[in-house]
Each structure stands twice: as structure tokens, then as C-alpha cells.
Design an enzyme around this catalytic site. Structure first.
Site, PDB file in Angstrom:
ATOM      1  N   ARG A 181     -28.124  36.791 -79.603  1.00 53.44           N
ATOM      2  CA  ARG A 181     -26.725  37.001 -80.014  1.00 53.44           C
ATOM      3  C   ARG A 181     -26.339  36.228 -81.269  1.00 53.44           C
ATOM      4  O   ARG A 181     -25.322  36.554 -81.897  1.00 53.44           O
ATOM      5  CB  ARG A 181     -25.785  36.658 -78.846  1.00 53.44           C
ATOM      6  CG  ARG A 181     -25.845  37.718 -77.771  1.00 53.44           C
ATOM      7  CD  ARG A 181     -24.895  37.488 -76.631  1.00 53.44           C
ATOM      8  NE  ARG A 181     -24.914  38.648 -75.753  1.00 53.44           N
ATOM      9  CZ  ARG A 181     -24.475  38.654 -74.492  1.00 53.44           C
ATOM     10  NH1 ARG A 181     -23.989  37.540 -73.948  1.00 53.44           N
ATOM     11  NH2 ARG A 181     -24.514  39.757 -73.778  1.00 53.44           N
ATOM     12  N   ARG A 221     -22.096  43.324 -75.085  1.00 54.37           N
ATOM     13  CA  ARG A 221     -21.048  42.458 -75.639  1.00 54.37           C
ATOM     14  C   ARG A 221     -21.016  42.489 -77.171  1.00 54.37           C
ATOM     15  O   ARG A 221     -19.983  42.265 -77.787  1.00 54.37           O
ATOM     16  CB  ARG A 221     -21.206  41.029 -75.118  1.00 54.37           C
ATOM     17  CG  ARG A 221     -21.091  40.948 -73.591  1.00 54.37           C
ATOM     18  CD  ARG A 221     -20.733  39.566 -73.099  1.00 54.37           C
ATOM     19  NE  ARG A 221     -21.110  39.379 -71.711  1.00 54.37           N
ATOM     20  CZ  ARG A 221     -20.413  39.821 -70.650  1.00 54.37           C
ATOM     21  NH1 ARG A 221     -19.287  40.459 -70.831  1.00 54.37           N
ATOM     22  NH2 ARG A 221     -20.854  39.608 -69.430  1.00 54.37           N
ATOM     23  N   ASP A 226     -20.717  33.626 -72.586  1.00 57.48           N
ATOM     24  CA  ASP A 226     -20.781  35.080 -72.775  1.00 57.48           C
ATOM     25  C   ASP A 226     -19.769  35.590 -73.794  1.00 57.48           C
ATOM     26  O   ASP A 226     -19.796  36.771 -74.151  1.00 57.48           O
ATOM     27  CB  ASP A 226     -20.539  35.792 -71.434  1.00 57.48           C
ATOM     28  CG  ASP A 226     -21.710  35.615 -70.484  1.00 57.48           C
ATOM     29  OD1 ASP A 226     -22.832  35.328 -70.953  1.00 57.48           O
ATOM     30  OD2 ASP A 226     -21.505  35.756 -69.267  1.00 57.48           O
ATOM     31  N   LYS A 273     -30.072  35.904 -74.477  1.00 59.46           N
ATOM     32  CA  LYS A 273     -29.198  36.773 -73.678  1.00 59.46           C
ATOM     33  C   LYS A 273     -29.694  38.226 -73.822  1.00 59.46           C
ATOM     34  O   LYS A 273     -30.833  38.445 -74.178  1.00 59.46           O
ATOM     35  CB  LYS A 273     -27.741  36.613 -74.122  1.00 59.46           C
ATOM     36  CG  LYS A 273     -27.187  35.209 -73.852  1.00 59.46           C
ATOM     37  CD  LYS A 273     -27.092  34.941 -72.364  1.00 59.46           C
ATOM     38  CE  LYS A 273     -26.551  33.551 -72.067  1.00 59.46           C
ATOM     39  NZ  LYS A 273     -26.659  33.210 -70.647  1.00 59.46           N
ATOM     40  N   SER A 315     -27.562  26.292 -66.705  1.00 58.99           N
ATOM     41  CA  SER A 315     -27.598  27.722 -66.384  1.00 58.99           C
ATOM     42  C   SER A 315     -27.163  27.961 -64.951  1.00 58.99           C
ATOM     43  O   SER A 315     -27.805  27.498 -64.005  1.00 58.99           O
ATOM     44  CB  SER A 315     -29.016  28.271 -66.598  1.00 58.99           C
ATOM     45  OG  SER A 315     -29.157  29.506 -65.923  1.00 58.99           O
ATOM     46  N   ARG A 323     -22.606  38.457 -56.686  1.00 53.61           N
ATOM     47  CA  ARG A 323     -22.693  37.488 -55.581  1.00 53.61           C
ATOM     48  C   ARG A 323     -22.082  38.042 -54.298  1.00 53.61           C
ATOM     49  O   ARG A 323     -22.537  37.731 -53.198  1.00 53.61           O
ATOM     50  CB  ARG A 323     -22.008  36.179 -55.992  1.00 53.61           C
ATOM     51  CG  ARG A 323     -22.845  35.371 -57.011  1.00 53.61           C
ATOM     52  CD  ARG A 323     -21.979  34.416 -57.793  1.00 53.61           C
ATOM     53  NE  ARG A 323     -22.721  33.493 -58.630  1.00 53.61           N
ATOM     54  CZ  ARG A 323     -23.207  33.759 -59.855  1.00 53.61           C
ATOM     55  NH1 ARG A 323     -23.058  34.974 -60.381  1.00 53.61           N
ATOM     56  NH2 ARG A 323     -23.842  32.827 -60.552  1.00 53.61           N
TER      57      ARG A 323
END
Ligand code: S3P
Length: 434
Positions: free
Chosen positions: A346, A387, A315, A342, A167, A27
Site C-alpha cells: 500500500r 481500499r 487499514d 497488506k 498484529s 470473529r
């Protein structure tokens, strides 16, 4: 392809600072590029995902100088971006692709967004649909997948949109498109999601309304350059939080971590499981709350994860499943169907890996049940998901033998220094570059 071989470790200790927040880093480049004037960013994440975002804005004529984690951006103003000569490659990053799509939908030039195999299989219809109702002209591959061709639309219309999924990427995409729309764009989120876009837009002098899950933004507002200090990423810190919680005798302090309440579900969940976590020296930098986080080992107990915490820890579930595997009893997660779209699925990928290590799980459409137990040795596949690779590295602290993790290359998308920092803290990881 890089693999990790993780040997059973003892404990984790020390005082470390993990790299900058990925969401905030993306951002900071997007907003400073379309602001008027020069912005300085510090603590920027030097991971592939956020570096791709810099490359994309350079391709659109923005002068961006980077020296390590310090970045200087000469903003071109709301309507100052140039048409890019080639495709904009978002690599592995869903955030970059969805946020840029919102921004590009409002430009007076054509552009094309591409990504790697994982990103090209992720759902983009959730942003294409509302953008098209604003008047955007977007073409995708079958099923709303990338590559995405964006055509100059000749102006967007503001909409009122009730988001069907919680989201932050969809919300932020529409806020960026809303900057280019005629009128006030209003987005309602079904549950609170990370609010970095709202906070940073305000820091850049933009008026944004955000009350009771309704976000309002008026088109045509100019942004004014502003300096951004990016805190350490709580999502990266989470690997060390779980590591310290599960490895007896551990005591670790994580410095300068962002503790925005829309991101701290992992802390709440670990505490509910019995984790010993202290937030020290709480302070605020650039509109974001920050603290040092001290975690000591504790006997964890399985819980039913409260539904309202799911979007706030979205996450961190791969490593939370490792915490659940080390806990006494059963942990149940539901309301987390988003985990299936994702960087990998996951839920399934973690269940498969945990099964290899002797941990029993029950996979549900929107969640998982994990039964705590002894972690064995074995070979697991991270499926290119950063991750997942880091979560199984943490599991080695309690394993009976080596855990070999395949397909770990993408750790560099969010946490290039992971192996180095993890080793310094006490994990035993070897890299196998076969
Ligand atoms: C992000 C939002 C989340 C998160 C992702 C980063 C963001 O995705 O999983 O890693 O920076 O806005 P969703 O908004 O799709 O849940």
C-alpha cells in the site's frame, strides 16, 4: 475486470450507514461456530471475505443460515467441528486465513487453507512459527506462503509469546489456538492492536486476561452461544470521513459506526490535520462502543503522524494519503512497514497512483512523505486492492478531471455497496466492466 471512472465531484452530504465491520463479522462466525448453542448475528458484513468464512464453517459441519445481514449459527462446541471434505478457500482475506489457521492447528483432523493470488503472496510465517512451537503441524509453500496444509497435531501446548509485530491477526490466531492448548497461553503485543477477539470471547463467556499489552487465555474453555450486533465498519466509514473533509461544502453523518479505541486512529489523525469530526450519541452494543460520526469539510494541514496511532489506523492509510494530498504542507508517516504486506504494497501502490495524479511523494521502507498539492486527472491501478480503489475514488472529489481506476473488483470483499452509497452521497463514479 471492473474499473471505476470517477469524475470530479462537488461535495458529499447526507446520512448513511456503511456495512458491518469486517473484523467483527469474521470473529462472530468463528466464535459462534465453536460455541455451545444457537447464536444470532445482525449487521453482518455481506462482503466476499466474511461470506467465505461462513462457507468454511459450513464445510466443517456447522449449520449457518443467512438472510441478508442476519445470520443464525448453531454452534457445535469446542470439539465439534468435522473434517472438511475439500480445501478451505479464504479468498482475499488475511484475517480469515490467519485466524482459521490458529483454530485448525488445534483440531483432530487435517485441513488445507488456500487463497487468491494476493493472499498466496502474503506472509504466514508470522503465525506458523508460534503455532509450531505450540506443537502444530503446518506445511507451507516456500517463504511461508499459502496454500497451508494443517495436520492433526494430537494436542497443542500453551506458550508465552512476545509478538515481534503489532498484529491483531497474529494475536487472535494464537488466542484461538490457545483455546485448544494444554495450559495458559500468554501473548505480549508490542503496541495495542484491535481487541475485538478479546471482547467477543468474553461475551461468549470465555475468561480472557488482558492487561498492559499481555493477553492470557486458558485452554479447554467452553464458549456459550451469544447474540452479536455488528456495528458499521469504521474502516469503510473512513472513505466518507475523508471525502467530507476534503470536499468543500460537505457535511455527512455516518450512523452506528464502531469506535473501539483500538480502531479510531483515523479519527485522531484527521483531527490532528484539522478535520472537523463530531462523535454523536455514543453508546455501547455487545461490548463494542458505537457512535454516529458527523464530518464537515475543513482545510487540512500536513502533520507528522504520531507513531502510536499507526497500528490504530493501519487499514485507513490509503485514504489518509489522499487526505494528505489535499492538505496544505507535508505529511510524514513512518513505522508503517506493515502496509507493504497488506492486500497490496500500500505504500508503493499509493505512491505510484498519487504520482500519476501529480502529487509528489517520497517512499520510505516503513512509510511515506506526501506533499499536498492540486490533484490532476489520470489513470491509476488499484492492483486488486479494495481500499486502494476506494481511496482513489475519494480523491476524485478534488481532481481536475476524470480519474480512471483499474482492477477494482475486490471492492466487493469489504464494501459491496460502495459505489451505490458513494453516488448517493455525491461522488460521481461510473463502472466500466471491460
Ligand atoms: C485485522 C487486523 C489487521 C488489519 C486487517 C484486519 C483483524 O491486520 O489490517 O484488515 O481483523 O484482526 P494485522 O493484524 O495483520 O495488522
Amino acid at each position: 475486470m471492473t474499473g471505476f471512472v470517477c469524475s470530479p465531484g462537488t461535495r458529499v452530504n447526507g446520512d448513511i450507514r456503511v456495512p458491518g465491520d469486517k473484523s467483527i463479522s469474521h470473529r462472530s462466525i468463528i466464535l459462534s461456530s465453536i460455541a455451545n448453542g444457537r447464536s444470532h448475528i445482525s449487521g453482518f458484513l455481506q462482503g466476499e471475505d466474511s461470506l467465505n468464512t461462513i462457507t468454511a464453517f459450513r464445510q466443517m459441519g456447522v449449520s449457518i443460515e443467512r438472510n441478508g445481514d442476519r445470520v443464525r449459527v448453531d454452534g457445535v462446541g469446542l470439539n465439534g467441528l468435522d473434517a472438511p471434505a475439500g480445501d478451505l478457500d479464504m479468498g482475499n482475506s488475511g484475517t480469515a486465513m490467519r485466524l482459521l489457521l490458529g483454530l485448525l492447528a488445534g483440531q483432530n483432523f487435517d485441513s488445507r487453507l488456500i487463497g487468491d493470488a494476493s493472499l498466496s503472496s502474503r506472509p504466514m510465517q508470522r503465525v506458523i512459527d508460534p503455532l509450531q512451537s505450540m506443537g502444530a503441524r503446518i506445511e507451507s509453500e516456500a517463504g511461508g506462503r499459502a496454500p497451508l496444509q494443517v495436520r492433526s497435531s494430537g494436542g497443542l501446548r500453551a506458550i508465552h509469546y512476545d509478538m515481534p509485530v503489532a498484529s491483531a491477526q497474529v494475536k487472535s490466531c494464537l488466542m484461538l489456538a490457545g483455546l485448544y492448548a494444554d495450559g495458559e497461553t500468554v501473548v505480549r503485543e508490542p503496541a495495542p492492536t484491535r481487541d475485538h477477539s478479546e471482547r467477543m470471547l468474553k461475551a461468549f463467556g470465555c475468561e480472557v486476561g488482558s492487561t498492559d499489552s499481555v493477553i492470557r487465555i486458558r485452554g479447554g474453555q467452553a464458549l456459550t452461544a451469544c447474540d452479536v450486533e455488528v456495528p458499521a465498519d469504521v474502516s469503510s466509514a473512513a472513505f466518507f470521513m475523508v471525502a467530507a473533509a476534503i470536499a468543500p461544502g460537505s457535511d455527512i453523518t455516518l450512523r452506528h459506526v464502531g469506535i473501539n479505541p483500538t480502531r479510531t486512529g483515523v479519527i485522531d489523525i484527521l483531527r490532528l490535520m484539522g478535520g472537523e469530526i463530531e462523535l454523536l450519541s455514543r453508546r455501547e452494543i455487545g461490548g463494542e462502543p458505537v457512535a454516529d460520526i458527523r464530518v464537515r469539510s475543513a482545510q487540512l494541514t500536513g502533520i507528522d503522524i504520531p507513531l502510536e496511532l499507526v497500528p490504530l489506523a493501519i487499514d485507513e492509510f490509503p485514504v489518509l494519503f489522499v487526505a494528505a494530498a489535499c492538505a496544505r504542507g507535508i505529511t510524514r508517516l513512518s513505522g508503517a512497514g506493515e502496509l507493504r504486506v497488506k492486500e497490496s504494497d500500500r505504500i508503493q501502490v499509493m505512491a505510484d497512483g498519487l504520482a500519476e495524479l501529480g502529487i509528489e511523494t517520497q517512499v520510505k521502507d516503513d512509510g511515506i512523505v506526501v506533499e499536498g498539492g492540486p490533484i490532476g486527472a489520470g489513470r491509476v491501478d488499484a492492483h486488486g486492492d479494495h481500499r486502494i480503489a476506494m481511496a482513489f475514488s475519494v480523491a476524485s472529489l478534488r481532481a481536475a478531471g476524470d480519474i480512471r481506476i483499474e482492477d477494482c473488483d475486490n471492492v466487493k470483499t469489504s464494501f459491496p455497496e460502495f459505489v451505490e452509497l458513494a453516488r448517493a452521497a455525491g461522488l460521481r463514479i461510473d463502472i466500466d466492466d471491460e
